[in-house]
Design a protein around this motif. Structure first.
Motif, PDB file in Angstrom:
ATOM      1  N   ALA A   1      40.151  40.080  45.588  1.00 22.78           N
ATOM      2  CA  ALA A   1      39.856  41.050  46.650  1.00 22.78           C
ATOM      3  C   ALA A   1      39.030  42.217  46.108  1.00 22.78           C
ATOM      4  N   ARG A   2      39.374  42.662  44.914  1.00 23.84           N
ATOM      5  CA  ARG A   2      38.651  43.789  44.309  1.00 23.84           C
ATOM      6  C   ARG A   2      37.195  43.406  44.037  1.00 23.84           C
ATOM      7  N   ASP A   3      36.983  42.203  43.526  1.00 24.73           N
ATOM      8  CA  ASP A   3      35.623  41.747  43.236  1.00 24.73           C
ATOM      9  C   ASP A   3      34.798  41.636  44.512  1.00 24.73           C
ATOM     10  N   LEU A   4      35.418  41.139  45.583  1.00 25.26           N
ATOM     11  CA  LEU A   4      34.693  41.002  46.846  1.00 25.26           C
ATOM     12  C   LEU A   4      34.319  42.365  47.413  1.00 25.26           C
ATOM     13  N   GLU A   5      35.199  43.329  47.288  1.00 19.08           N
ATOM     14  CA  GLU A   5      34.863  44.670  47.776  1.00 19.08           C
ATOM     15  C   GLU A   5      33.740  45.280  46.941  1.00 19.08           C
ATOM     16  N   THR A   6      33.760  45.033  45.631  1.00 13.60           N
ATOM     17  CA  THR A   6      32.661  45.502  44.780  1.00 13.60           C
ATOM     18  C   THR A   6      31.344  44.870  45.216  1.00 13.60           C
ATOM     19  N   ALA A   7      31.389  43.579  45.513  1.00  9.52           N
ATOM     20  CA  ALA A   7      30.186  42.893  46.002  1.00  9.52           C
ATOM     21  C   ALA A   7      29.689  43.533  47.290  1.00  9.52           C
ATOM     22  N   CYS A   8      30.610  43.819  48.201  1.00 13.65           N
ATOM     23  CA  CYS A   8      30.219  44.460  49.464  1.00 13.65           C
ATOM     24  C   CYS A   8      29.531  45.796  49.211  1.00 13.65           C
ATOM     25  N   GLU A   9      30.045  46.563  48.263  1.00 18.82           N
ATOM     26  CA  GLU A   9      29.435  47.858  47.946  1.00 18.82           C
ATOM     27  C   GLU A   9      27.994  47.686  47.472  1.00 18.82           C
ATOM     28  N   HIS A  10      27.767  46.689  46.611  1.00 15.91           N
ATOM     29  CA  HIS A  10      26.407  46.453  46.112  1.00 15.91           C
ATOM     30  C   HIS A  10      25.474  46.019  47.242  1.00 15.91           C
ATOM     31  N   PHE A  11      25.950  45.126  48.111  1.00 12.95           N
ATOM     32  CA  PHE A  11      25.089  44.656  49.198  1.00 12.95           C
ATOM     33  C   PHE A  11      24.821  45.772  50.212  1.00 12.95           C
ATOM     34  N   ARG A  12      25.826  46.619  50.455  1.00  6.83           N
ATOM     35  CA  ARG A  12      25.583  47.763  51.356  1.00  6.83           C
ATOM     36  C   ARG A  12      24.548  48.705  50.757  1.00  6.83           C
ATOM     37  N   ARG A  13      24.621  48.882  49.452  1.00  5.42           N
ATOM     38  CA  ARG A  13      23.647  49.740  48.773  1.00  5.42           C
ATOM     39  C   ARG A  13      22.245  49.129  48.863  1.00  5.42           C
ATOM     40  N   ALA A  14      22.163  47.809  48.696  1.00  2.96           N
ATOM     41  CA  ALA A  14      20.868  47.122  48.828  1.00  2.96           C
ATOM     42  C   ALA A  14      20.279  47.361  50.215  1.00  2.96           C
ATOM     43  N   LEU A  15      21.131  47.358  51.245  1.00  2.00           N
ATOM     44  CA  LEU A  15      20.640  47.549  52.610  1.00  2.00           C
ATOM     45  C   LEU A  15      20.278  49.005  52.883  1.00  2.00           C
ATOM     46  N   GLU A  16      20.921  49.923  52.179  1.00  5.97           N
ATOM     47  CA  GLU A  16      20.484  51.322  52.281  1.00  5.97           C
ATOM     48  C   GLU A  16      19.068  51.474  51.731  1.00  5.97           C
ATOM     49  N   LEU A  17      18.796  50.740  50.643  1.00  8.69           N
ATOM     50  CA  LEU A  17      17.474  50.815  50.007  1.00  8.69           C
ATOM     51  C   LEU A  17      16.422  50.044  50.805  1.00  8.69           C
ATOM     52  N   GLU A  18      16.842  48.931  51.425  1.00  6.21           N
ATOM     53  CA  GLU A  18      15.908  48.100  52.192  1.00  6.21           C
ATOM     54  C   GLU A  18      16.630  47.483  53.392  1.00  6.21           C
ATOM     55  N   PRO A  19      16.673  48.203  54.528  1.00 12.14           N
ATOM     56  CA  PRO A  19      17.421  47.720  55.696  1.00 12.14           C
ATOM     57  C   PRO A  19      16.947  46.375  56.230  1.00 12.14           C
ATOM     58  N   GLY A  20      15.709  45.995  55.933  1.00 12.28           N
ATOM     59  CA  GLY A  20      15.176  44.738  56.435  1.00 12.28           C
ATOM     60  C   GLY A  20      15.320  43.570  55.482  1.00 12.28           C
ATOM     61  N   PHE A  21      16.176  43.689  54.490  1.00 16.67           N
ATOM     62  CA  PHE A  21      16.370  42.654  53.470  1.00 16.67           C
ATOM     63  C   PHE A  21      17.323  41.588  54.032  1.00 16.67           C
ATOM     64  N   ALA A  22      16.761  40.490  54.552  1.00 11.69           N
ATOM     65  CA  ALA A  22      17.558  39.460  55.230  1.00 11.69           C
ATOM     66  C   ALA A  22      18.629  38.872  54.321  1.00 11.69           C
ATOM     67  N   ARG A  23      18.266  38.590  53.077  1.00  7.95           N
ATOM     68  CA  ARG A  23      19.215  37.939  52.164  1.00  7.95           C
ATOM     69  C   ARG A  23      20.402  38.850  51.845  1.00  7.95           C
ATOM     70  N   ALA A  24      20.189  40.151  51.804  1.00  6.77           N
ATOM     71  CA  ALA A  24      21.305  41.066  51.567  1.00  6.77           C
ATOM     72  C   ALA A  24      22.266  41.067  52.750  1.00  6.77           C
ATOM     73  N   HIS A  25      21.725  41.007  53.974  1.00  8.35           N
ATOM     74  CA  HIS A  25      22.603  40.879  55.150  1.00  8.35           C
ATOM     75  C   HIS A  25      23.411  39.587  55.066  1.00  8.35           C
ATOM     76  N   ALA A  26      22.739  38.486  54.704  1.00  8.60           N
ATOM     77  CA  ALA A  26      23.438  37.203  54.610  1.00  8.60           C
ATOM     78  C   ALA A  26      24.523  37.255  53.534  1.00  8.60           C
ATOM     79  N   ALA A  27      24.214  37.887  52.407  1.00  8.04           N
ATOM     80  CA  ALA A  27      25.191  37.970  51.320  1.00  8.04           C
ATOM     81  C   ALA A  27      26.381  38.841  51.711  1.00  8.04           C
TER      82      ALA A  27
END
Length: 233
Positions: A1-27
């Motif tokens: 669970a902790r690892d998955l939440e860490t992953a979510c944090e990274h992907f949310r950060r990726a979307l802050e940097l590039e909201p149109g990044f389709a693969r980050a939304h999918a991830a």
């Protein structure tokens, strides 16, 4: 669970940097899917909703991305609508015929829906394409489902043991091993995997198992239910 939440944090950060990044939304959809599917969240409805929202956004941004189509297919599993997943998963395969995870997901859907022979062929292809796949535990688990359907309990136990021992295998996979070993007349081995399941997720139940694996075949469901009940699930 902790690892998955860490992953979510990274992907949310990726979307802050590039909201149109389709693969980050999918991830991000994939991460929320895992949290909901494994019953790791206090608010499964929220994770299921986020899994769908980000899958839809990923497809909206890039309808040709096979991973976006893959996650769009899997969100239907969280909504107890496995049949609707198949078109999306087939599309993911058409976009990327070598996508092992898409072949595996389609095999999982086939097995749940009772198309066991098709499931066995497709999951074998998935393993050939990616023998060290991160979803290897799930691929082997599909083989175990199909062997139980064939009433080949010895083979089911062997597949399930490999599945439950594979890297990344979670509590629900260990429950497959509990049932398969019990069906094969090996209650001591089944107890071992019951202990493993509880270590991986202390609150795991038979209801969690059937929510994740809603078999259309009533006989298969009964075999698993009776076996898991013998070990307190």
């Amino acid at each position: 669970a902790r690892d998955l939440e860490t992953a979510c944090e990274h992907f949310r950060r990726a979307l802050e940097l590039e909201p149109g990044f389709a693969r980050a939304h999918a991830a991000l959809s994939a991460a929320h899917f895992q949290i909901a599917f494994q019953r790791l969240s206090r608010d499964e409805g929220c994770d299921s909703r986020l899994a769908r929202e980000h899958a839809e956004r990923g497809v909206e941004l890039d309808a040709q991305d096979p991973f976006a189509n893959f996650v769009m297919g899997r969100v239907h599993w969280l909504e107890d609508d496995v049949p609707s997943s198949q078109g999306w998963l087939e599309r993911a395969i058409l976009l990327s015929p070598s996508s092992a995870k898409s072949h595996y997901a389609q095999a999982w859907s086939d097995s749940i829906l009772g198309n066991f022979r098709e499931a066995d062929e497709r999951v074998s292809l998935a393993l050939d394409l990616s023998p060290l796949d991160p979803f290897r535990y799930g691929m082997l688990g599909v083989h175990a489902f199909n062997a139980v359907w064939e009433r080949d309990f010895a083979r089911a136990a062997n597949w399930s043991r490999e599945a439950a021992a594979a890297p990344g295998a979670h509590a629900l996979i260990a429950l497959i091993a509990v049932a398969a070993h019990q069906l094969d007349g090996r209650p001591e081995d089944a107890r071992h995997w019951a202990d493993v399941a509880r270590k991986r997720h202390a609150g795991v139940t038979r209801q969690h198992f059937f929510s994740a694996f809603p078999f259309a075949d009533p006989d298969l469901q009964q075999l698993f239910a009776a076996s898991l009940a013998k070990h307190g699930f």
